[in-house]
Design a protein around this motif. Structure first.
Motif, PDB file in Angstrom:
ATOM      1  N   HIS A 189     -17.648  -7.053  17.342  1.00 15.09           N
ATOM      2  CA  HIS A 189     -17.218  -7.390  15.985  1.00 15.09           C
ATOM      3  C   HIS A 189     -18.391  -7.401  15.005  1.00 15.09           C
ATOM      4  O   HIS A 189     -18.562  -8.330  14.207  1.00 15.09           O
ATOM      5  N   LEU A 190     -19.200  -6.356  15.067  1.00 15.77           N
ATOM      6  CA  LEU A 190     -20.350  -6.257  14.163  1.00 15.77           C
ATOM      7  C   LEU A 190     -19.924  -6.043  12.723  1.00 15.77           C
ATOM      8  O   LEU A 190     -20.373  -6.743  11.816  1.00 15.77           O
ATOM      9  N   PHE A 191     -19.094  -5.048  12.495  1.00 15.22           N
ATOM     10  CA  PHE A 191     -18.627  -4.720  11.149  1.00 15.22           C
ATOM     11  C   PHE A 191     -17.113  -4.842  11.152  1.00 15.22           C
ATOM     12  O   PHE A 191     -16.438  -4.216  11.958  1.00 15.22           O
ATOM     13  N   VAL A 192     -16.570  -5.630  10.243  1.00 18.36           N
ATOM     14  CA  VAL A 192     -15.153  -5.950  10.295  1.00 18.36           C
ATOM     15  C   VAL A 192     -14.523  -5.750   8.928  1.00 18.36           C
ATOM     16  O   VAL A 192     -15.047  -6.209   7.908  1.00 18.36           O
ATOM     17  N   SER A 193     -13.418  -5.032   8.889  1.00 18.24           N
ATOM     18  CA  SER A 193     -12.568  -4.936   7.711  1.00 18.24           C
ATOM     19  C   SER A 193     -11.141  -4.765   8.203  1.00 18.24           C
ATOM     20  O   SER A 193     -10.887  -4.749   9.406  1.00 18.24           O
ATOM     21  N   CYS A 194     -10.195  -4.641   7.289  1.00 19.64           N
ATOM     22  CA  CYS A 194      -8.796  -4.489   7.688  1.00 19.64           C
ATOM     23  C   CYS A 194      -8.632  -3.249   8.565  1.00 19.64           C
ATOM     24  O   CYS A 194      -8.881  -2.141   8.115  1.00 19.64           O
ATOM     25  N   GLY A 195      -8.214  -3.440   9.791  1.00 16.51           N
ATOM     26  CA  GLY A 195      -7.946  -2.324  10.668  1.00 16.51           C
ATOM     27  C   GLY A 195      -9.166  -1.671  11.276  1.00 16.51           C
ATOM     28  O   GLY A 195      -9.038  -0.689  12.013  1.00 16.51           O
ATOM     29  N   PHE A 196     -10.380  -2.185  11.001  1.00 16.99           N
ATOM     30  CA  PHE A 196     -11.584  -1.549  11.538  1.00 16.99           C
ATOM     31  C   PHE A 196     -12.582  -2.600  11.972  1.00 16.99           C
ATOM     32  O   PHE A 196     -12.786  -3.614  11.301  1.00 16.99           O
ATOM     33  N   ASN A 197     -13.208  -2.373  13.123  1.00 15.66           N
ATOM     34  CA  ASN A 197     -14.369  -3.156  13.533  1.00 15.66           C
ATOM     35  C   ASN A 197     -15.192  -2.313  14.485  1.00 15.66           C
ATOM     36  O   ASN A 197     -14.741  -1.281  14.978  1.00 15.66           O
ATOM     37  N   SER A 253       0.805  -1.222   0.000  1.00 21.16           N
ATOM     38  CA  SER A 253       0.000   0.000   0.000  1.00 21.16           C
ATOM     39  C   SER A 253       0.836   1.269   0.000  1.00 21.16           C
ATOM     40  O   SER A 253       0.509   2.241  -0.671  1.00 21.16           O
ATOM     41  N   ASP A 254       1.941   1.300   0.764  1.00 22.59           N
ATOM     42  CA  ASP A 254       2.709   2.549   0.867  1.00 22.59           C
ATOM     43  C   ASP A 254       4.208   2.371   0.651  1.00 22.59           C
ATOM     44  O   ASP A 254       4.980   3.310   0.885  1.00 22.59           O
ATOM     45  N   LYS A 255       4.616   1.165   0.217  1.00 19.98           N
ATOM     46  CA  LYS A 255       6.021   0.869  -0.090  1.00 19.98           C
ATOM     47  C   LYS A 255       6.955   1.021   1.123  1.00 19.98           C
ATOM     48  O   LYS A 255       8.135   1.309   0.986  1.00 19.98           O
ATOM     49  N   THR A 256       6.406   0.837   2.332  1.00 25.20           N
ATOM     50  CA  THR A 256       7.229   0.861   3.533  1.00 25.20           C
ATOM     51  C   THR A 256       8.027  -0.441   3.641  1.00 25.20           C
ATOM     52  O   THR A 256       7.454  -1.528   3.505  1.00 25.20           O
ATOM     53  N   PRO A 257       9.337  -0.383   3.878  1.00 28.10           N
ATOM     54  CA  PRO A 257      10.123  -1.625   4.032  1.00 28.10           C
ATOM     55  C   PRO A 257       9.648  -2.449   5.220  1.00 28.10           C
ATOM     56  O   PRO A 257       9.198  -1.908   6.232  1.00 28.10           O
ATOM     57  N   ILE A 258       9.750  -3.773   5.100  1.00 24.77           N
ATOM     58  CA  ILE A 258       9.327  -4.685   6.162  1.00 24.77           C
ATOM     59  C   ILE A 258      10.548  -5.387   6.735  1.00 24.77           C
ATOM     60  O   ILE A 258      11.135  -6.263   6.093  1.00 24.77           O
ATOM     61  N   PRO A 259      10.988  -5.029   7.940  1.00 24.65           N
ATOM     62  CA  PRO A 259      12.098  -5.748   8.572  1.00 24.65           C
ATOM     63  C   PRO A 259      11.616  -7.061   9.174  1.00 24.65           C
ATOM     64  O   PRO A 259      10.501  -7.157   9.673  1.00 24.65           O
ATOM     65  N   GLY A 260      12.441  -8.090   9.114  1.00 27.78           N
ATOM     66  CA  GLY A 260      12.113  -9.359   9.749  1.00 27.78           C
ATOM     67  C   GLY A 260      11.261 -10.298   8.912  1.00 27.78           C
ATOM     68  O   GLY A 260      10.836 -11.335   9.408  1.00 27.78           O
ATOM     69  N   GLY A 289       0.855 -11.017   9.767  1.00 27.24           N
ATOM     70  CA  GLY A 289      -0.075  -9.937   9.460  1.00 27.24           C
ATOM     71  C   GLY A 289      -0.173  -9.616   7.982  1.00 27.24           C
ATOM     72  O   GLY A 289      -0.947  -8.725   7.594  1.00 27.24           O
ATOM     73  N   PHE A 290       0.605 -10.348   7.146  1.00 30.56           N
ATOM     74  CA  PHE A 290       0.588 -10.112   5.704  1.00 30.56           C
ATOM     75  C   PHE A 290       0.364 -11.433   4.968  1.00 30.56           C
ATOM     76  O   PHE A 290       0.683 -12.510   5.489  1.00 30.56           O
ATOM     77  N   GLU A 343      16.450 -11.191 -13.875  1.00 28.75           N
ATOM     78  CA  GLU A 343      16.698  -9.999 -13.078  1.00 28.75           C
ATOM     79  C   GLU A 343      17.130 -10.385 -11.665  1.00 28.75           C
ATOM     80  O   GLU A 343      16.419 -11.111 -10.965  1.00 28.75           O
ATOM     81  N   ARG A 344      18.304  -9.882 -11.246  1.00 29.15           N
ATOM     82  CA  ARG A 344      18.828 -10.250  -9.937  1.00 29.15           C
ATOM     83  C   ARG A 344      18.316  -9.331  -8.819  1.00 29.15           C
ATOM     84  O   ARG A 344      18.295  -9.722  -7.664  1.00 29.15           O
ATOM     85  N   LYS A 345      17.937  -8.092  -9.154  1.00 28.74           N
ATOM     86  CA  LYS A 345      17.454  -7.152  -8.148  1.00 28.74           C
ATOM     87  C   LYS A 345      15.936  -7.234  -8.083  1.00 28.74           C
ATOM     88  O   LYS A 345      15.246  -7.038  -9.092  1.00 28.74           O
ATOM     89  N   LEU A 346      15.404  -7.504  -6.877  1.00 25.84           N
ATOM     90  CA  LEU A 346      13.981  -7.778  -6.724  1.00 25.84           C
ATOM     91  C   LEU A 346      13.328  -6.756  -5.794  1.00 25.84           C
ATOM     92  O   LEU A 346      13.940  -6.296  -4.828  1.00 25.84           O
ATOM     93  N   GLU A 347      12.089  -6.415  -6.096  1.00 21.74           N
ATOM     94  CA  GLU A 347      11.238  -5.656  -5.184  1.00 21.74           C
ATOM     95  C   GLU A 347       9.965  -6.463  -4.991  1.00 21.74           C
ATOM     96  O   GLU A 347       9.190  -6.662  -5.937  1.00 21.74           O
ATOM     97  N   ILE A 348       9.751  -6.915  -3.769  1.00 22.34           N
ATOM     98  CA  ILE A 348       8.630  -7.812  -3.486  1.00 22.34           C
ATOM     99  C   ILE A 348       7.654  -7.092  -2.567  1.00 22.34           C
ATOM    100  O   ILE A 348       8.044  -6.569  -1.519  1.00 22.34           O
ATOM    101  N   LEU A 349       6.385  -7.046  -2.967  1.00 21.85           N
ATOM    102  CA  LEU A 349       5.363  -6.302  -2.241  1.00 21.85           C
ATOM    103  C   LEU A 349       4.400  -7.265  -1.561  1.00 21.85           C
ATOM    104  O   LEU A 349       3.900  -8.206  -2.188  1.00 21.85           O
ATOM    105  N   LEU A 350       4.128  -7.040  -0.267  1.00 25.14           N
ATOM    106  CA  LEU A 350       3.203  -7.869   0.496  1.00 25.14           C
ATOM    107  C   LEU A 350       1.942  -7.083   0.826  1.00 25.14           C
ATOM    108  O   LEU A 350       1.999  -5.906   1.169  1.00 25.14           O
ATOM    109  N   LYS A 351       0.804  -7.755   0.721  1.00 26.03           N
ATOM    110  CA  LYS A 351      -0.484  -7.158   1.087  1.00 26.03           C
ATOM    111  C   LYS A 351      -0.842  -7.553   2.514  1.00 26.03           C
ATOM    112  O   LYS A 351      -0.558  -8.670   2.956  1.00 26.03           O
ATOM    113  N   GLU A 352      -1.490  -6.629   3.234  1.00 26.48           N
ATOM    114  CA  GLU A 352      -1.938  -6.927   4.593  1.00 26.48           C
ATOM    115  C   GLU A 352      -2.954  -8.062   4.566  1.00 26.48           C
ATOM    116  O   GLU A 352      -3.802  -8.136   3.680  1.00 26.48           O
TER     117      GLU A 352
END
Length: 300
Positions: free
Chosen positions: A161-169, A31-38, A75-76, A86-95
């Motif tokens: 938990h009436l209404f549930v989505s990513c990050g909201f309930n 979503s925002d291209k923030t690096p993921i450590p670990g 969480g992803f 291509e040896r250089k990779l950019e891998i994106l994970l969705k929540e």
């Protein structure tokens, strides 16, 4: 001579099959291209793997015979990434929006003590059975007394938990409070509240009714309830909440800190209305109960 030639052929074959390439890149939030450590980066089907550093970077050696990396992080959603030239990779994970509620089908027992006015008490929590992944219906009753003139009763019936989505309930909470204090205060109050939860922060908005009698005044009034609640994760595993119900010429104040350690829970609550205030502490246990069919489903 034949044995030497066979040995040379086997060595050349082994070298051919053991050839590999080195890949490097970064794992980021889609979503925002923030690096993921670990994050864990594995060559699929092997035990060859590395972990991304603080900046989300990794370097991994992949045998030529394999071309898929498996990338995972709590969480992803896990990704199978096909590599090429291509040896250089950019891998994106969705929540991962799959949420597991750990408050379903709980039974809880607490011992309470009011530090100021009501030294003896207890609390019972029961979450109704869930067979169809419906919102969680949770009941709670607590009672404190000094075994003479004082008593303080709280009853809650909550739909979580009436209404549930990513990050909201969202939750709907109802409560009834009844208080007798030194033959001076007699109170009955009802509330219904909506709790909107965004990434561990909750906004509480509700409607309340109170019937209050004391030697000084009589109030029969409606009012609004406003508050905030926050969940503090590891290593504290603690929830903190505060809310106020405002009526005509009167206000109620509620605050609570609740901490969890495995199945053991401890809390500290503060309540104030007019000249009455109470600081309560409690400790108890909450456990999950399962029916035979549910235990069999888990085993399968």
């Amino acid at each position: 001579m034949r044995k030497i030639l066979l040995l040379i052929v086997l060595m050349i074959t082994g070298i051919t099959f053991s050839q590999s390439k080195e890949y490097y890149g970064t794992v980021k939030v889609k979503s925002d291209k923030t690096p993921i450590p670990g994050a864990i980066v594995l060559v699929k089907g092997t035990k060859i793997g590395v972990q991304t550093d603080f900046d989300g970077n990794f370097k991994i050696t992949v045998p030529d015979s394999l071309n898929i990396l498996t990338i995972s992080y709590l969480g992803f959603q896990t990704v199978n990434y096909k590599i090429g030239a291509e040896r250089k990779l950019e891998i994106l994970l969705k929540e991962d929006c799959t949420i597991h509620w750990f408050d379903k089908q709980h039974i809880g027992f607490y011992l309470n003590s009011g530090v100021v006015n009501n030294p003896l008490g207890g609390q019972f929590i029961f979450t109704f059975p869930d067979f169809f992944n419906l919102p969680t219906l949770k009941s709670e009753i607590s009672y404190q007394t000094n075994l003479r003139d004082n008593r303080f009763l709280n009853v809650h019936l909550n739909l979580h938990h009436l209404f549930v989505s990513c990050g909201f309930n969202a939750d709907i909470n109802t409560s009834y409070r009844n208080l007798d204090f030194n033959n001076n205060i007699d109170l009955s109050a009802y509330s219904i509240e909506a709790s909107l939860n965004f990434h561990g922060i909750s906004t509480i908005v509700g409607f309340s009714s109170i019937d209050f009698m004391s030697t000084e005044k009589i109030i029969d009034s409606y009012g609004v309830t406003l508050g905030l609640k926050a969940w503090i994760g590891p290593p504290f595993y603690m929830s903190v909440s505060a809310k106020t119900s405002v009526y005509k010429n009167l206000s109620e104040y509620h605050a609570e800190i609740k901490r969890q350690y495995r199945n053991i829970y401890g809390f500290m609550k503060y309540y104030k209305v007019n000249d009455f205030n109470e600081l309560s502490i409690g400790i108890g246990i909450e456990v999950t109960y399962l029916f035979k069919r549910q235990r069999e489903e888990r085993r399968n």
